[in-house]
Design a protein around this motif. Sequence first.
Motif, PDB file in Angstrom:
ATOM      1  N   SER A  33       0.839  -1.204   0.000  1.00  0.00           N
ATOM      2  CA  SER A  33       0.000   0.000   0.000  1.00  0.00           C
ATOM      3  C   SER A  33       0.874   1.254   0.000  1.00  0.00           C
ATOM      4  O   SER A  33       2.033   1.230   0.401  1.00  0.00           O
ATOM      5  N   ARG A  34       0.262   2.355  -0.425  1.00  0.00           N
ATOM      6  CA  ARG A  34       0.970   3.653  -0.411  1.00  0.00           C
ATOM      7  C   ARG A  34       1.421   3.991   1.014  1.00  0.00           C
ATOM      8  O   ARG A  34       2.523   4.486   1.219  1.00  0.00           O
ATOM      9  N   ALA A  35       0.539   3.711   1.995  1.00  0.00           N
ATOM     10  CA  ALA A  35       0.845   4.054   3.386  1.00  0.00           C
ATOM     11  C   ALA A  35       2.073   3.285   3.872  1.00  0.00           C
ATOM     12  O   ALA A  35       2.924   3.842   4.581  1.00  0.00           O
ATOM     13  N   GLU A  36       2.177   2.011   3.488  1.00  0.00           N
ATOM     14  CA  GLU A  36       3.338   1.202   3.897  1.00  0.00           C
ATOM     15  C   GLU A  36       4.625   1.753   3.293  1.00  0.00           C
ATOM     16  O   GLU A  36       5.665   1.806   3.954  1.00  0.00           O
ATOM     17  N   VAL A  37       4.546   2.155   2.022  1.00  0.00           N
ATOM     18  CA  VAL A  37       5.740   2.685   1.355  1.00  0.00           C
ATOM     19  C   VAL A  37       6.165   4.000   2.008  1.00  0.00           C
ATOM     20  O   VAL A  37       7.350   4.219   2.266  1.00  0.00           O
ATOM     21  N   LEU A  38       5.186   4.860   2.331  1.00  0.00           N
ATOM     22  CA  LEU A  38       5.514   6.136   2.988  1.00  0.00           C
ATOM     23  C   LEU A  38       6.183   5.884   4.341  1.00  0.00           C
ATOM     24  O   LEU A  38       7.188   6.509   4.683  1.00  0.00           O
ATOM     25  N   LYS A  39       5.649   4.921   5.089  1.00  0.00           N
ATOM     26  CA  LYS A  39       6.207   4.604   6.403  1.00  0.00           C
ATOM     27  C   LYS A  39       7.660   4.145   6.259  1.00  0.00           C
ATOM     28  O   LYS A  39       8.544   4.551   7.006  1.00  0.00           O
ATOM     29  N   SER A  40       7.906   3.289   5.269  1.00  0.00           N
ATOM     30  CA  SER A  40       9.253   2.756   5.064  1.00  0.00           C
ATOM     31  C   SER A  40      10.234   3.853   4.641  1.00  0.00           C
ATOM     32  O   SER A  40      11.372   3.917   5.114  1.00  0.00           O
ATOM     33  N   VAL A  41       9.776   4.758   3.768  1.00  0.00           N
ATOM     34  CA  VAL A  41      10.631   5.865   3.310  1.00  0.00           C
ATOM     35  C   VAL A  41      11.003   6.762   4.503  1.00  0.00           C
ATOM     36  O   VAL A  41      12.171   7.131   4.686  1.00  0.00           O
ATOM     37  N   VAL A  42      10.008   7.086   5.329  1.00  0.00           N
ATOM     38  CA  VAL A  42      10.246   7.969   6.482  1.00  0.00           C
ATOM     39  C   VAL A  42      11.191   7.298   7.490  1.00  0.00           C
ATOM     40  O   VAL A  42      12.100   7.926   8.033  1.00  0.00           O
ATOM     41  N   GLU A  43      10.988   5.998   7.705  1.00  0.00           N
ATOM     42  CA  GLU A  43      11.852   5.255   8.640  1.00  0.00           C
ATOM     43  C   GLU A  43      13.294   5.198   8.145  1.00  0.00           C
ATOM     44  O   GLU A  43      14.242   5.366   8.908  1.00  0.00           O
ATOM     45  N   ARG A  44      13.445   4.933   6.844  1.00  0.00           N
ATOM     46  CA  ARG A  44      14.811   4.862   6.293  1.00  0.00           C
ATOM     47  C   ARG A  44      15.495   6.223   6.364  1.00  0.00           C
ATOM     48  O   ARG A  44      16.679   6.314   6.679  1.00  0.00           O
ATOM     49  N   ASP A  45      14.744   7.298   6.076  1.00  0.00           N
ATOM     50  CA  ASP A  45      15.308   8.652   6.184  1.00  0.00           C
ATOM     51  C   ASP A  45      15.801   8.900   7.606  1.00  0.00           C
ATOM     52  O   ASP A  45      16.883   9.440   7.812  1.00  0.00           O
ATOM     53  N   ARG A  46      14.969   8.496   8.581  1.00  0.00           N
ATOM     54  CA  ARG A  46      15.331   8.742   9.983  1.00  0.00           C
ATOM     55  C   ARG A  46      16.626   8.010  10.324  1.00  0.00           C
ATOM     56  O   ARG A  46      17.538   8.582  10.906  1.00  0.00           O
ATOM     57  N   ARG A  47      16.733   6.747   9.906  1.00  0.00           N
ATOM     58  CA  ARG A  47      17.961   5.982  10.190  1.00  0.00           C
ATOM     59  C   ARG A  47      19.170   6.626   9.507  1.00  0.00           C
ATOM     60  O   ARG A  47      20.237   6.728  10.087  1.00  0.00           O
ATOM     61  N   ASP A  48      18.974   7.055   8.249  1.00  0.00           N
ATOM     62  CA  ASP A  48      20.084   7.681   7.513  1.00  0.00           C
ATOM     63  C   ASP A  48      20.533   8.988   8.175  1.00  0.00           C
ATOM     64  O   ASP A  48      21.719   9.294   8.230  1.00  0.00           O
ATOM     65  N   GLU A  49      19.548   9.752   8.678  1.00  0.00           N
ATOM     66  CA  GLU A  49      19.870  11.060   9.258  1.00  0.00           C
ATOM     67  C   GLU A  49      20.446  10.938  10.662  1.00  0.00           C
ATOM     68  O   GLU A  49      21.273  11.746  11.071  1.00  0.00           O
ATOM     69  N   GLU A  50      20.015   9.896  11.388  1.00  0.00           N
ATOM     70  CA  GLU A  50      20.398   9.806  12.802  1.00  0.00           C
ATOM     71  C   GLU A  50      21.630   8.967  13.081  1.00  0.00           C
ATOM     72  O   GLU A  50      22.144   8.978  14.186  1.00  0.00           O
ATOM     73  N   ARG A  51      22.118   8.182  12.089  1.00  0.00           N
ATOM     74  CA  ARG A  51      23.251   7.309  12.401  1.00  0.00           C
ATOM     75  C   ARG A  51      24.488   8.152  12.736  1.00  0.00           C
ATOM     76  O   ARG A  51      24.652   9.277  12.240  1.00  0.00           O
ATOM     77  N   ALA A  52      25.349   7.556  13.574  1.00  0.00           N
ATOM     78  CA  ALA A  52      26.498   8.296  14.087  1.00  0.00           C
ATOM     79  C   ALA A  52      27.509   8.578  12.973  1.00  0.00           C
ATOM     80  O   ALA A  52      28.138   9.637  12.945  1.00  0.00           O
ATOM     81  N   GLN A  53      27.652   7.628  12.051  1.00  0.00           N
ATOM     82  CA  GLN A  53      28.681   7.774  11.014  1.00  0.00           C
ATOM     83  C   GLN A  53      28.053   8.024   9.660  1.00  0.00           C
ATOM     84  O   GLN A  53      27.071   7.376   9.308  1.00  0.00           O
ATOM     85  N   SER A  54      28.640   8.947   8.893  1.00  0.00           N
ATOM     86  CA  SER A  54      28.182   9.178   7.515  1.00  0.00           C
ATOM     87  C   SER A  54      26.683   9.424   7.430  1.00  0.00           C
ATOM     88  O   SER A  54      25.997   8.880   6.565  1.00  0.00           O
ATOM     89  N   SER A  55      26.178  10.264   8.320  1.00  0.00           N
ATOM     90  CA  SER A  55      24.744  10.534   8.294  1.00  0.00           C
ATOM     91  C   SER A  55      24.384  11.363   7.061  1.00  0.00           C
ATOM     92  O   SER A  55      25.232  12.055   6.495  1.00  0.00           O
ATOM     93  N   LEU A  56      23.120  11.282   6.685  1.00  0.00           N
ATOM     94  CA  LEU A  56      22.655  12.005   5.502  1.00  0.00           C
ATOM     95  C   LEU A  56      22.523  13.490   5.818  1.00  0.00           C
ATOM     96  O   LEU A  56      21.770  13.880   6.695  1.00  0.00           O
ATOM     97  N   ARG A  57      23.274  14.319   5.122  1.00  0.00           N
ATOM     98  CA  ARG A  57      23.134  15.775   5.275  1.00  0.00           C
ATOM     99  C   ARG A  57      23.642  16.464   4.013  1.00  0.00           C
ATOM    100  O   ARG A  57      24.348  15.848   3.208  1.00  0.00           O
TER     101      ARG A  57
END
Length: 210
Positions: free
Chosen positions: A156-180
């Motif tokens: 579903s669209r909702a599942e894909v949105l949830k997954s995209v938001v979760e992956r963004d959060r992990r990418d932005e919050e990781r200690a090394q090589s975070s997304l910025r």
Amino acid sequence: MIIAIDGPAAAGKGTLARKLAEHYGYAHLDTGALYRAVASRVLRAGVAPNDSAGATEEAQLLDAGDLLAPDLRTERVSDIASRVATVPGVRAALLDFQREFARRPPEGQKGAVVEGRDICTVVLPNADKKLFVTASAEVRAERRWKELAAGGATVSRAEVLKSVVERDRRDEERAQSSLRVAPGAFLLDTTKLDIDAAFEAAKAFVSGQN
Ligand code: CDP
């Protein structure tokens, strides 16, 4: 000539990087595919997603054949890729390959377009041109959903949105090589741009016209 592109999940970096590489006659490296291939190996080997040593070992064993894994673009692999990407040993194992690809592009090509999350900031901070490609989470999720649905996936669209938001959060919050956004990077928001318009804007930047 090295063009480095970063951005969040499903921002359209892949399509843009491919078009730029084709236009300029450069090699293209999708570094997300490397993390996906590690995730696919982790799943096949039965390594637990939170087993950092196991994931690092799979990253060290990665070979070209892993990039052809049939599950590479599935949502399951997207999720595991974003988890193994937080493991410093996994990132370290992939670093030399990425740098070497840019330094000496295959088949003697005179440049490389390398895309991912930490290309402008960590992998190739001296790249000639740096871009950060983004769009609203809703627009990115909609594009990814269409891609998955076209491939026959029932999600579903909702599942894909949830997954995209979760992956963004992990990418932005990781200690090394975070997304910025890297200093000096050209910020390209494609929320209201189709692929042709995004390509024109990126090309104008790379050619030094904006
Ligand atoms: O295609 P999509 O934008 O959804 O993801 P991708 O570029 O194929 O990357 C898959 C996952 O690998 C991402 O969710 C990131 O967590 C990770 N990744 C990373 O950490 N560093 C990179 N240079 C590239 C990808």
